[in-house]
Design a protein around this motif. Structure first.
Motif, PDB file in Angstrom:
ATOM      1  N   ALA A  53       0.789  -1.169  -0.159  1.00 55.50           N
ATOM      2  CA  ALA A  53       0.055  -0.060   0.148  1.00 55.50           C
ATOM      3  C   ALA A  53       0.883   1.150  -0.035  1.00 55.50           C
ATOM      4  O   ALA A  53       0.576   2.210  -0.776  1.00 55.50           O
ATOM      5  CB  ALA A  53      -0.951   0.154   1.061  1.00 55.50           C
ATOM      6  N   HIS A  54       1.781   1.236   0.767  1.00 56.01           N
ATOM      7  CA  HIS A  54       2.794   2.525   0.913  1.00 56.01           C
ATOM      8  C   HIS A  54       3.565   2.608  -0.297  1.00 56.01           C
ATOM      9  O   HIS A  54       3.829   3.934  -0.591  1.00 56.01           O
ATOM     10  CB  HIS A  54       3.579   2.151   2.058  1.00 56.01           C
ATOM     11  N   SER A  55       3.553   1.794  -1.210  1.00 56.36           N
ATOM     12  CA  SER A  55       4.376   1.863  -2.549  1.00 56.36           C
ATOM     13  C   SER A  55       3.447   2.517  -3.480  1.00 56.36           C
ATOM     14  O   SER A  55       4.034   2.545  -4.825  1.00 56.36           O
ATOM     15  CB  SER A  55       5.074   0.625  -2.779  1.00 56.36           C
ATOM     16  N   ALA A  56       2.433   2.477  -3.319  1.00 59.32           N
ATOM     17  CA  ALA A  56       1.427   3.213  -4.529  1.00 59.32           C
ATOM     18  C   ALA A  56       1.824   4.493  -4.816  1.00 59.32           C
ATOM     19  O   ALA A  56       2.424   5.279  -3.953  1.00 59.32           O
ATOM     20  CB  ALA A  56      -0.002   3.237  -3.811  1.00 59.32           C
ATOM     21  N   PRO A  57       1.350   4.916  -6.159  1.00 58.80           N
ATOM     22  CA  PRO A  57       1.898   6.286  -6.891  1.00 58.80           C
ATOM     23  C   PRO A  57       1.080   7.338  -5.881  1.00 58.80           C
ATOM     24  O   PRO A  57      -0.070   7.145  -5.327  1.00 58.80           O
ATOM     25  CB  PRO A  57       1.298   6.046  -8.167  1.00 58.80           C
ATOM     26  N   SER A  58       1.715   8.548  -5.816  1.00 59.85           N
ATOM     27  CA  SER A  58       0.750   9.479  -4.874  1.00 59.85           C
ATOM     28  C   SER A  58       1.451  10.704  -5.713  1.00 59.85           C
ATOM     29  O   SER A  58       2.441  11.018  -6.321  1.00 59.85           O
ATOM     30  CB  SER A  58       1.316   9.572  -3.535  1.00 59.85           C
ATOM     31  N   VAL A  59       0.346  11.837  -5.788  1.00 59.41           N
ATOM     32  CA  VAL A  59       0.428  12.961  -6.496  1.00 59.41           C
ATOM     33  C   VAL A  59       1.587  13.851  -5.925  1.00 59.41           C
ATOM     34  O   VAL A  59       1.770  14.093  -4.622  1.00 59.41           O
ATOM     35  CB  VAL A  59      -0.728  13.818  -6.402  1.00 59.41           C
ATOM     36  N   GLY A  60       2.547  14.249  -6.666  1.00 63.80           N
ATOM     37  CA  GLY A  60       3.883  14.960  -6.166  1.00 63.80           C
ATOM     38  C   GLY A  60       4.838  14.110  -5.072  1.00 63.80           C
ATOM     39  O   GLY A  60       5.599  14.660  -4.413  1.00 63.80           O
ATOM     40  N   LEU A  61       4.607  12.768  -5.246  1.00 63.35           N
ATOM     41  CA  LEU A  61       5.196  11.956  -4.217  1.00 63.35           C
ATOM     42  C   LEU A  61       4.942  12.554  -2.723  1.00 63.35           C
ATOM     43  O   LEU A  61       5.990  12.597  -1.764  1.00 63.35           O
ATOM     44  CB  LEU A  61       6.539  11.990  -4.345  1.00 63.35           C
ATOM     45  N   MET A  62       3.659  12.796  -2.499  1.00 64.26           N
ATOM     46  CA  MET A  62       3.378  13.318  -0.964  1.00 64.26           C
ATOM     47  C   MET A  62       2.963  12.195  -0.288  1.00 64.26           C
ATOM     48  O   MET A  62       3.149  12.590   1.017  1.00 64.26           O
ATOM     49  CB  MET A  62       2.163  14.387  -1.296  1.00 64.26           C
ATOM     50  N   GLN A  63       2.678  10.960  -0.564  1.00 66.48           N
ATOM     51  CA  GLN A  63       2.577  10.104   0.391  1.00 66.48           C
ATOM     52  C   GLN A  63       1.869  10.265   1.527  1.00 66.48           C
ATOM     53  O   GLN A  63       2.050  10.402   2.567  1.00 66.48           O
ATOM     54  CB  GLN A  63       3.827   9.329   1.009  1.00 66.48           C
ATOM     55  N   PRO A  64       0.416  10.579   1.113  1.00 62.82           N
ATOM     56  CA  PRO A  64      -0.407  11.194   2.136  1.00 62.82           C
ATOM     57  C   PRO A  64      -1.165  10.123   3.079  1.00 62.82           C
ATOM     58  O   PRO A  64      -1.883  10.302   4.047  1.00 62.82           O
ATOM     59  CB  PRO A  64      -1.454  11.883   1.495  1.00 62.82           C
ATOM     60  N   THR A  65      -0.952   8.789   2.607  1.00 61.95           N
ATOM     61  CA  THR A  65      -1.772   7.826   3.465  1.00 61.95           C
ATOM     62  C   THR A  65      -1.264   7.200   4.886  1.00 61.95           C
ATOM     63  O   THR A  65       0.039   7.298   4.932  1.00 61.95           O
ATOM     64  CB  THR A  65      -1.691   6.719   2.419  1.00 61.95           C
ATOM     65  N   VAL A 141      -6.459  12.634  -2.121  1.00 62.79           N
ATOM     66  CA  VAL A 141      -7.346  11.514  -1.854  1.00 62.79           C
ATOM     67  C   VAL A 141      -7.045  10.284  -2.705  1.00 62.79           C
ATOM     68  O   VAL A 141      -7.278   9.213  -2.378  1.00 62.79           O
ATOM     69  CB  VAL A 141      -8.704  11.905  -1.435  1.00 62.79           C
ATOM     70  N   TYR A 142      -7.084  10.623  -3.834  1.00 65.09           N
ATOM     71  CA  TYR A 142      -7.028   9.939  -4.925  1.00 65.09           C
ATOM     72  C   TYR A 142      -5.751   8.809  -4.828  1.00 65.09           C
ATOM     73  O   TYR A 142      -5.839   7.444  -5.087  1.00 65.09           O
ATOM     74  CB  TYR A 142      -7.080  10.390  -6.386  1.00 65.09           C
ATOM     75  N   SER A 143      -4.825   9.511  -4.149  1.00 61.06           N
ATOM     76  CA  SER A 143      -3.620   8.610  -3.904  1.00 61.06           C
ATOM     77  C   SER A 143      -3.709   7.635  -2.876  1.00 61.06           C
ATOM     78  O   SER A 143      -3.342   6.611  -3.079  1.00 61.06           O
ATOM     79  CB  SER A 143      -2.411   9.699  -3.553  1.00 61.06           C
ATOM     80  N   THR A 144      -4.511   8.130  -1.967  1.00 64.02           N
ATOM     81  CA  THR A 144      -4.666   7.169  -0.860  1.00 64.02           C
ATOM     82  C   THR A 144      -5.590   6.163  -1.509  1.00 64.02           C
ATOM     83  O   THR A 144      -5.556   4.967  -0.801  1.00 64.02           O
ATOM     84  CB  THR A 144      -5.495   7.648   0.297  1.00 64.02           C
ATOM     85  N   VAL A 145      -6.547   6.328  -2.457  1.00 68.96           N
ATOM     86  CA  VAL A 145      -7.316   5.101  -2.763  1.00 68.96           C
ATOM     87  C   VAL A 145      -6.714   4.171  -3.655  1.00 68.96           C
ATOM     88  O   VAL A 145      -6.724   3.063  -3.567  1.00 68.96           O
ATOM     89  CB  VAL A 145      -8.582   5.665  -3.530  1.00 68.96           C
ATOM     90  N   CYS A 146      -5.467   4.715  -4.286  1.00 69.49           N
ATOM     91  CA  CYS A 146      -4.656   3.991  -5.047  1.00 69.49           C
ATOM     92  C   CYS A 146      -3.782   3.222  -4.202  1.00 69.49           C
ATOM     93  O   CYS A 146      -3.647   1.782  -4.325  1.00 69.49           O
ATOM     94  CB  CYS A 146      -3.416   4.786  -5.796  1.00 69.49           C
ATOM     95  N   ALA A 147      -3.603   3.417  -2.895  1.00 67.09           N
ATOM     96  CA  ALA A 147      -2.930   2.737  -1.834  1.00 67.09           C
ATOM     97  C   ALA A 147      -3.630   1.572  -1.405  1.00 67.09           C
ATOM     98  O   ALA A 147      -3.483   0.449  -1.207  1.00 67.09           O
ATOM     99  CB  ALA A 147      -2.503   3.516  -0.678  1.00 67.09           C
ATOM    100  N   ILE A 148      -4.977   1.727  -1.155  1.00 61.41           N
ATOM    101  CA  ILE A 148      -6.038   0.910  -0.787  1.00 61.41           C
ATOM    102  C   ILE A 148      -5.926  -0.277  -1.873  1.00 61.41           C
ATOM    103  O   ILE A 148      -6.087  -1.435  -1.536  1.00 61.41           O
ATOM    104  CB  ILE A 148      -7.339   1.412  -0.402  1.00 61.41           C
ATOM    105  N   GLN A 149      -6.282   0.035  -3.181  1.00 62.45           N
ATOM    106  CA  GLN A 149      -6.122  -1.012  -3.993  1.00 62.45           C
ATOM    107  C   GLN A 149      -4.845  -1.675  -4.270  1.00 62.45           C
ATOM    108  O   GLN A 149      -5.031  -3.044  -4.251  1.00 62.45           O
ATOM    109  CB  GLN A 149      -6.313  -0.234  -5.506  1.00 62.45           C
ATOM    110  N   ASN A 150      -3.648  -1.276  -4.008  1.00 66.32           N
ATOM    111  CA  ASN A 150      -2.565  -2.105  -3.802  1.00 66.32           C
ATOM    112  C   ASN A 150      -2.603  -2.881  -2.881  1.00 66.32           C
ATOM    113  O   ASN A 150      -2.280  -4.268  -3.125  1.00 66.32           O
ATOM    114  CB  ASN A 150      -1.319  -0.782  -3.626  1.00 66.32           C
ATOM    115  N   LEU A 151      -3.014  -2.773  -1.780  1.00 67.02           N
ATOM    116  CA  LEU A 151      -3.319  -3.369  -0.623  1.00 67.02           C
ATOM    117  C   LEU A 151      -4.235  -4.877  -0.950  1.00 67.02           C
ATOM    118  O   LEU A 151      -3.957  -5.861  -0.439  1.00 67.02           O
ATOM    119  CB  LEU A 151      -3.695  -2.653   0.661  1.00 67.02           C
ATOM    120  N   TRP A 152      -5.231  -4.133  -1.501  1.00 68.59           N
ATOM    121  CA  TRP A 152      -6.354  -5.401  -1.727  1.00 68.59           C
ATOM    122  C   TRP A 152      -5.730  -6.397  -2.842  1.00 68.59           C
ATOM    123  O   TRP A 152      -6.043  -7.469  -2.562  1.00 68.59           O
ATOM    124  CB  TRP A 152      -7.331  -4.639  -2.547  1.00 68.59           C
TER     125      TRP A 152
END
Length: 229
Positions: A53-65, A141-152
């Protein structure tokens, strides 16, 4: 001799077996609400899922999750009470046969799954220096949703079930889990080994709704509305 760009691109592709595993994980991912086993996930497995999950893409590499692992039965019981209250309110929009169908659905596994996971987003984080968030601040928030899908998807590959509980008050979860006001609550997940995965999404198997065909949701060059069934 000039290098064929297509061949060069294909050289970085996975093997057929590896590609099949990726597509299988996507196809067989399920929102699991029942059949959780009582055995907790080993810490090293949980760490692998969180790392995915933590390796998911995030806007601006902000890693908000941010991740909150919930194991305590006392805490999960409080969350379950919050679900029951929210579920009673949610059911009021239905009547007749649709209400009967809703009442028959299993919509959470909060107490059955030996660990839950609350996922929040620090949408105002200064990491990333605001890159990509000026026109569309929602991308945090979209970045966090990407993290959730990675985990799933990683969980499915590991034989671990994941169920997203959206029928719960964010304010109740904030109180129970002491989540600061500046963090946005995105997901509350039930997580654990399961006795099996359905061959289709449960809501489809229960007759609640049918999935659309791909052709019904794809347009080219401009948006084309489709008639609703």
């Amino acid at each position: 001799m000039p290098v064929d760009p297509t061949e060069a691109a294909m050289a970085s592709a996975y093997t057929p077996e590896e590609r099949e595993a990726v597509y299988r994980s996507i196809s067989e991912r399920r929102d699991v609400r029942r059949g959780f086993l009582p055995t907790p996930l080993p810490q090293e497995l949980l760490d692998r899922l969180l790392a995915a999950a933590h390796s998911a893409p995030s806007v601006g590499l902000m890693q908000p999750t941010r991740f909150i692992v919930v194991r305590s039965i006392e805490t999960r019981t409080k969350v379950h009470h919050a679900f029951v209250e929210a579920n009673q309110q949610a059911s009021q929009i239905y009547t007749g046969a649709r209400l009967d169908a809703y009442s028959a659905l299993k919509l959470e596994g909060i107490l059955e799954a030996p660990q839950n996971l609350c996922i929040v987003c620090e949408a105002q984080s200064t990491q990333g220096h605001g890159l990509g968030r000026q026109s569309m601040p929602e991308t945090a928030v979209y970045s966090t949703v990407c993290a959730i899908q990675n985990l799933w998807l990683a969980a499915r590959a590991e034989g671990v079930g994941v169920g997203w509980v959206s029928i719960v008050s964010p304010d109740a979860l904030r109180s129970i889990l002491t989540i600061p006001a500046e963090l946005m609550l995105v997901a509350y997940l039930c997580l654990g080994y399961v006795d099996g995965f359905g061959n289709a999404p449960e809501l489809e198997r229960q007759g609640w709704e049918r999935r659309k065909a791909l052709a019904d949701v794809v347009s080219y060059e401009r948006y084309q509305a489709r008639e609703q069934p």
